[in-house]
Design a protein around this motif. Structure first.
Motif, PDB file in Angstrom:
ATOM      1  N   ARG A 143      17.539  77.705  45.933  1.00 14.03           N
ATOM      2  CA  ARG A 143      18.321  77.184  44.809  1.00 14.03           C
ATOM      3  C   ARG A 143      17.723  75.823  44.480  1.00 14.03           C
ATOM      4  O   ARG A 143      17.687  74.923  45.328  1.00 14.03           O
ATOM      5  CB  ARG A 143      19.790  77.061  45.187  1.00 14.03           C
ATOM      6  CG  ARG A 143      20.663  76.516  44.046  1.00 14.03           C
ATOM      7  CD  ARG A 143      20.867  75.025  44.138  1.00 14.03           C
ATOM      8  NE  ARG A 143      21.756  74.522  43.098  1.00 14.03           N
ATOM      9  CZ  ARG A 143      22.060  73.252  42.908  1.00 14.03           C
ATOM     10  NH1 ARG A 143      21.536  72.307  43.688  1.00 14.03           N
ATOM     11  NH2 ARG A 143      22.866  72.876  41.944  1.00 14.03           N
TER      12      ARG A 143
ATOM     13  N   ASN B 156      12.707  85.162  45.788  1.00 13.82           N
ATOM     14  CA  ASN B 156      13.584  84.903  44.657  1.00 13.82           C
ATOM     15  C   ASN B 156      14.051  83.461  44.690  1.00 13.82           C
ATOM     16  O   ASN B 156      14.153  82.852  45.763  1.00 13.82           O
ATOM     17  CB  ASN B 156      14.795  85.840  44.655  1.00 13.82           C
ATOM     18  CG  ASN B 156      15.313  86.105  43.246  1.00 13.82           C
ATOM     19  OD1 ASN B 156      14.939  85.424  42.300  1.00 13.82           O
ATOM     20  ND2 ASN B 156      16.164  87.101  43.112  1.00 13.82           N
TER      21      ASN B 156
ATOM     22  N   VAL C  97      16.495  80.470  42.104  1.00 12.93           N
ATOM     23  CA  VAL C  97      17.334  80.231  40.934  1.00 12.93           C
ATOM     24  C   VAL C  97      17.356  78.740  40.649  1.00 12.93           C
ATOM     25  O   VAL C  97      17.432  77.915  41.558  1.00 12.93           O
ATOM     26  CB  VAL C  97      18.763  80.780  41.155  1.00 12.93           C
ATOM     27  CG1 VAL C  97      19.422  80.150  42.371  1.00 12.93           C
ATOM     28  CG2 VAL C  97      19.613  80.600  39.903  1.00 12.93           C
TER      29      VAL C  97
ATOM     30  N   GLU D  26      18.944  75.343  38.556  1.00 11.75           N
ATOM     31  CA  GLU D  26      20.149  74.791  37.939  1.00 11.75           C
ATOM     32  C   GLU D  26      19.793  74.139  36.610  1.00 11.75           C
ATOM     33  O   GLU D  26      19.164  73.089  36.577  1.00 11.75           O
ATOM     34  CB  GLU D  26      20.796  73.765  38.870  1.00 11.75           C
ATOM     35  CG  GLU D  26      22.050  73.135  38.268  1.00 11.75           C
ATOM     36  CD  GLU D  26      22.442  71.829  38.925  1.00 11.75           C
ATOM     37  OE1 GLU D  26      23.652  71.516  38.953  1.00 11.75           O
ATOM     38  OE2 GLU D  26      21.540  71.108  39.401  1.00 11.75           O
TER      39      GLU D  26
ATOM     40  N   GLN E 188      13.417  80.777  32.223  1.00  7.51           N
ATOM     41  CA  GLN E 188      13.258  81.993  33.009  1.00  7.51           C
ATOM     42  C   GLN E 188      11.888  82.639  32.804  1.00  7.51           C
ATOM     43  O   GLN E 188      11.353  82.681  31.706  1.00  7.51           O
ATOM     44  CB  GLN E 188      14.353  83.011  32.667  1.00  7.51           C
ATOM     45  CG  GLN E 188      14.380  84.163  33.662  1.00  7.51           C
ATOM     46  CD  GLN E 188      15.462  85.176  33.376  1.00  7.51           C
ATOM     47  OE1 GLN E 188      15.827  85.410  32.231  1.00  7.51           O
ATOM     48  NE2 GLN E 188      15.980  85.805  34.427  1.00  7.51           N
TER      49      GLN E 188
ATOM     50  N   GLY F 264      15.123  83.271  38.241  1.00  6.00           N
ATOM     51  CA  GLY F 264      16.522  83.271  37.836  1.00  6.00           C
ATOM     52  C   GLY F 264      17.045  81.897  37.480  1.00  6.00           C
ATOM     53  O   GLY F 264      16.497  80.870  37.879  1.00  6.00           O
ATOM     54  N   VAL F 265      18.137  81.889  36.724  1.00  7.25           N
ATOM     55  CA  VAL F 265      18.831  80.654  36.355  1.00  7.25           C
ATOM     56  C   VAL F 265      20.335  80.885  36.528  1.00  7.25           C
ATOM     57  O   VAL F 265      20.811  82.020  36.482  1.00  7.25           O
ATOM     58  CB  VAL F 265      18.527  80.215  34.913  1.00  7.25           C
ATOM     59  CG1 VAL F 265      17.175  79.546  34.810  1.00  7.25           C
ATOM     60  CG2 VAL F 265      18.594  81.395  33.951  1.00  7.25           C
ATOM     61  N   PHE F 266      21.067  79.800  36.715  1.00 10.12           N
ATOM     62  CA  PHE F 266      22.519  79.900  36.809  1.00 10.12           C
ATOM     63  C   PHE F 266      23.113  80.125  35.421  1.00 10.12           C
ATOM     64  O   PHE F 266      22.706  79.488  34.451  1.00 10.12           O
ATOM     65  CB  PHE F 266      23.112  78.632  37.411  1.00 10.12           C
ATOM     66  CG  PHE F 266      22.946  78.547  38.900  1.00 10.12           C
ATOM     67  CD1 PHE F 266      23.791  79.256  39.744  1.00 10.12           C
ATOM     68  CD2 PHE F 266      21.956  77.754  39.465  1.00 10.12           C
ATOM     69  CE1 PHE F 266      23.642  79.180  41.121  1.00 10.12           C
ATOM     70  CE2 PHE F 266      21.801  77.672  40.839  1.00 10.12           C
ATOM     71  CZ  PHE F 266      22.650  78.390  41.665  1.00 10.12           C
TER      72      PHE F 266
ATOM     73  N   GLN G 127      18.893  88.833  36.513  1.00 14.58           N
ATOM     74  CA  GLN G 127      18.565  87.824  37.513  1.00 14.58           C
ATOM     75  C   GLN G 127      19.354  86.533  37.335  1.00 14.58           C
ATOM     76  O   GLN G 127      19.118  85.557  38.073  1.00 14.58           O
ATOM     77  CB  GLN G 127      17.068  87.515  37.482  1.00 14.58           C
ATOM     78  CG  GLN G 127      16.199  88.644  38.011  1.00 14.58           C
ATOM     79  CD  GLN G 127      16.526  88.968  39.457  1.00 14.58           C
ATOM     80  OE1 GLN G 127      16.520  88.105  40.331  1.00 14.58           O
ATOM     81  NE2 GLN G 127      16.832  90.226  39.728  1.00 14.58           N
ATOM     82  N   LEU G 128      20.303  86.509  36.419  1.00 15.36           N
ATOM     83  CA  LEU G 128      21.168  85.342  36.285  1.00 15.36           C
ATOM     84  C   LEU G 128      22.154  85.311  37.449  1.00 15.36           C
ATOM     85  O   LEU G 128      22.657  86.348  37.881  1.00 15.36           O
ATOM     86  CB  LEU G 128      21.938  85.395  34.966  1.00 15.36           C
ATOM     87  CG  LEU G 128      21.101  85.435  33.686  1.00 15.36           C
ATOM     88  CD1 LEU G 128      22.014  85.511  32.469  1.00 15.36           C
ATOM     89  CD2 LEU G 128      20.203  84.221  33.584  1.00 15.36           C
ATOM     90  N   VAL G 129      22.423  84.121  37.958  1.00 13.38           N
ATOM     91  CA  VAL G 129      23.430  83.966  39.002  1.00 13.38           C
ATOM     92  C   VAL G 129      24.742  83.581  38.325  1.00 13.38           C
ATOM     93  O   VAL G 129      24.834  82.551  37.656  1.00 13.38           O
ATOM     94  CB  VAL G 129      23.013  82.915  40.042  1.00 13.38           C
ATOM     95  CG1 VAL G 129      24.151  82.637  41.020  1.00 13.38           C
ATOM     96  CG2 VAL G 129      21.778  83.394  40.797  1.00 13.38           C
TER      97      VAL G 129
END
Length: 621
Positions: free
Chosen positions: A328, A355, A357, A359, A372, A387-389, A430-432
């Motif tokens: 992260r 993987n 992600v 912020e 992304q 991925g992105v939040f 892939q979005l959190v």
């Protein structure tokens, strides 16, 4: 004249060489691995007047390519080439003066774990549990206060250290597993030896060592190993944008451009739009990217190639050392954006199935999607970030729960409209997704402590596309009713300290709603573990009719469908199945209620959903 001064003058007069003292205080990274895809390695050596010495290496397959001197005489940056033929083992890095060895450092090359390069990161089958380690559980009270660390434990101080640690997390991995969580993201556990408010972990003072008040690097590795025994993946929280003002190098910076605004801090503007704005001035771009978050967090200059390499090798070191499953990345749009592209590329090249992600705290999906991997940006910027939040969806969820659905454009229609923006993303799966996190008010607080809305919102997070993340305590309705201060938001998890009256790990003295919420989340997440339709299936949703307060989402494959119907009305509603039968469920005559296990008949033209509730059904097609 003193005798010592007289002797020194005499030595100089007679032609003796007066040699400065040399020593080695730090070597970072202190060891590495054979068989890495990138054969280059940067080693930062720090010690008194180390730059006066010449480094030499004699080990098969290892070549010292170059040695970089900087403005401070106390640094040497060594660049090694570790050939594919190099074997695991140890070798000396000798430091000589005029051919004579003055110092030596025994460096180790370790053998990589089998399959390390092919490690698979977290994915859409996972649900991430986010923990602030200082506030979760105190497993080892003896490390609450550690000699040499400025801030001492004070549990009565909302912004102080409370004593949670890695041992506390290890002790409760069974709880995390039993709840249905399959991945664990800890707020940073690297050393934060700051004078105050150090518990959050985002002011790092040593990028290679775990904060001793949490434990040791060995404890961190043990936590990872114990988690993996239970099938729980580990996601590390990293910060490339800044360090803590008490970082060990702050008293002796390597170069005059190691930091941005090194002569005196200037605050960032937080104008993340400057990264994508086609009309942005260079001044505005600089003030966003180079400005400091706060005075205690100096902004790192990733345009300095030595700094850039240092951060990249540190990232890879942690992945390899701790057998990590994901990253992260904090404040993703704040560092130099070209460096961030290079960082993601280097990491993902070394670990193609990994993987991570980032912020990007913006509720504008056009800005979030910019970062992304696979996004074709009009300015030509290419990112490798998987991925992105999904901050846009988090905001939409809270508004959808709170707003009156009678007003067009409000209520549940917000969820529909936000998902409709998924065309902006290269890969929305892939979005959190999340109801809350460590930087915002608790979800239960945001929805005004409405238990019906809580259950509806959590069901949506479990079913919609993406990878869910739940903040510790959300499952037991933790709130922050008195303020939105971070210290209160990150309150202690009940039962994590000896003597706690309430123990959420055992259920002791939990309120009825808190226990019901915990059981509900447990049922929901353990069901999700086995739902291929949610992990990999298509998504189709049906727009809420104006003022209806009804929203339906399907996740489905050719074999099975999952139907979520949300009803915000006070009264029970009959839901017409005609369109659903035509487009998704076909001739199926029944399904199973995921929460209760009861059979749900679908043969008629409608199905009923209780007021202020939801219906979640699995249907065989």
């Amino acid at each position: 004249m003193q005798k010592s001064g007289f002797l020194l003058l005499m030595m100089l007069f007679l032609g003796f060489n007066v040699v400065a003292k040399n020593k080695i205080d730090r070597v970072e990274p202190s060891f590495w691995w054979t068989g890495m895809k990138n054969t280059e390695l940067q080693i930062m050596v720090y010690g008194e007047n180390i730059s006066e010495l010449r480094p030499e290496i004699n080990y098969p397959g290892v070549q010292l390519e170059r040695s970089v001197l900087v403005e401070s005489p106390n640094y040497l940056f060594l660049y090694l080439n570790i050939d594919k033929t190099a074997n695991a083992g140890t070798f000396d890095i000798n430091f000589t003066r005029k051919g004579k060895k003055v110092l030596s450092y025994n460096y180790e090359l370790k053998e990589r774990r089998e399959g390390s390069a092919q490690r698979k990161g977290y994915n859409t089958s996972d649900v991430i549990y986010l923990i602030t380690p200082d506030r979760f559980a105190n497993g080892n009270p003896e490390n609450d206060n550690v000699e040499g660390f400025t801030e001492q434990a004070n549990r009565s101080d909302l912004n102080g250290r409370h004593g949670g640690d890695l041992e506390g997390i290890i002790n409760h991995l069974d709880y995390i597993d039993d709840m249905g969580f399959t991945a664990l993201w800890l707020n940073p556990v690297m050393e934060n030896n700051m004078t105050r408010t150090s518990y959050h972990g985002y002011a790092i003072t040593d990028f290679y060592n775990t904060d001793a008040r949490y434990g040791t690097n060995d404890d961190y590795l043990r936590m990872v190993q114990e988690a993996k025994k239970r099938g729980i993946k580990i996601i590390i929280d990293m910060i490339l944008n800044h360090c803590g003002s008490e970082h060990w190098w702050m008293s002796d910076l390597p170069t005059s451009d190691w930091l941005n605004f090194q002569d005196g801090w200037k605050p960032t503007t937080h104008l993340r739009e400057t990264n994508v704005d086609p009309y942005a001035s260079d001044y505005d771009k600089k003030m966003h990217a180079d400005g400091w978050f706060v005075e205690s967090m100096p902004d790192l200059n990733q345009r300095n190639p030595l700094m850039a390499d240092y951060l990249i090798y540190n990232t890879i070191w942690w992945i390899e050392y701790a057998d990590l499953d994901g990253i992260r990345m904090d404040t993703y749009p704040y560092p130099d954006k070209d460096f961030m592209a290079e960082w993601t590329k280097r990491v993902m090249t070394e670990y193609p199935h990994f993987n991570m992600v980032g912020e990007e705290w913006s509720v504008n999906p056009a800005i979030v999607s910019y970062w992304q991997k696979g996004k074709h940006n009009t300015d030509g910027y290419v990112s490798c970030l998987p991925g992105v939040f999904d901050f846009p969806l988090q905001e939409a969820l809270v508004k959808a729960m709170n707003e009156d659905d009678k007003n067009w454009g409000q209520g549940l229609i917000r969820l529909y409209s936000t998902l409709a923006d998924d065309f902006l993303y290269a890969d929305p799966t892939q979005l959190v997704t999340f109801p809350d996190n460590h930087d915002m008010s608790r979800f239960y607080t945001q929805i005004n402590e409405d238990f019906d809305l809580f259950k509806m919102g959590m069901a949506y997070i479990a079913v919609t596309r993406g990878i869910p993340q739940i903040y510790y305590g959300t499952e037991i309705l933790m709130t922050n009713p008195n303020s939105d201060s971070h210290g209160e938001i990150r309150s202690d998890f009940p039962g994590g300290w000896t003597g706690d009256e309430v123990n959420a790990f055992t259920g002791q003295n939990l309120t009825g709603d808190a226990k019901e919420a915990q059981d509900f989340v447990k049922t929901l997440l353990n069901w999700r573990k086995g739902s291929k339709e949610v992990h990999e299936g298509y998504l189709k949703h049906f727009a809420p009719a104006s003022g209806s307060g009804i929203y339906t989402v399907f996740r489905y494959t050719n074999e099975k469908a999952v139907m979520l119907v949300m009803n915000k009305n006070a009264e029970k509603k009959q839901i017409d199945l005609t369109h659903y039968k035509e487009e998704v469920i076909g001739s199926a005559v029944s399904g199973t209620n995921v929460i209760t296990g009861e059979k749900v008949l679908l043969g008629d033209s409608s199905v009923s959903v209780n007021g202020r509730s939801f219906l979640l059904i699995e249907i065989k097609l």
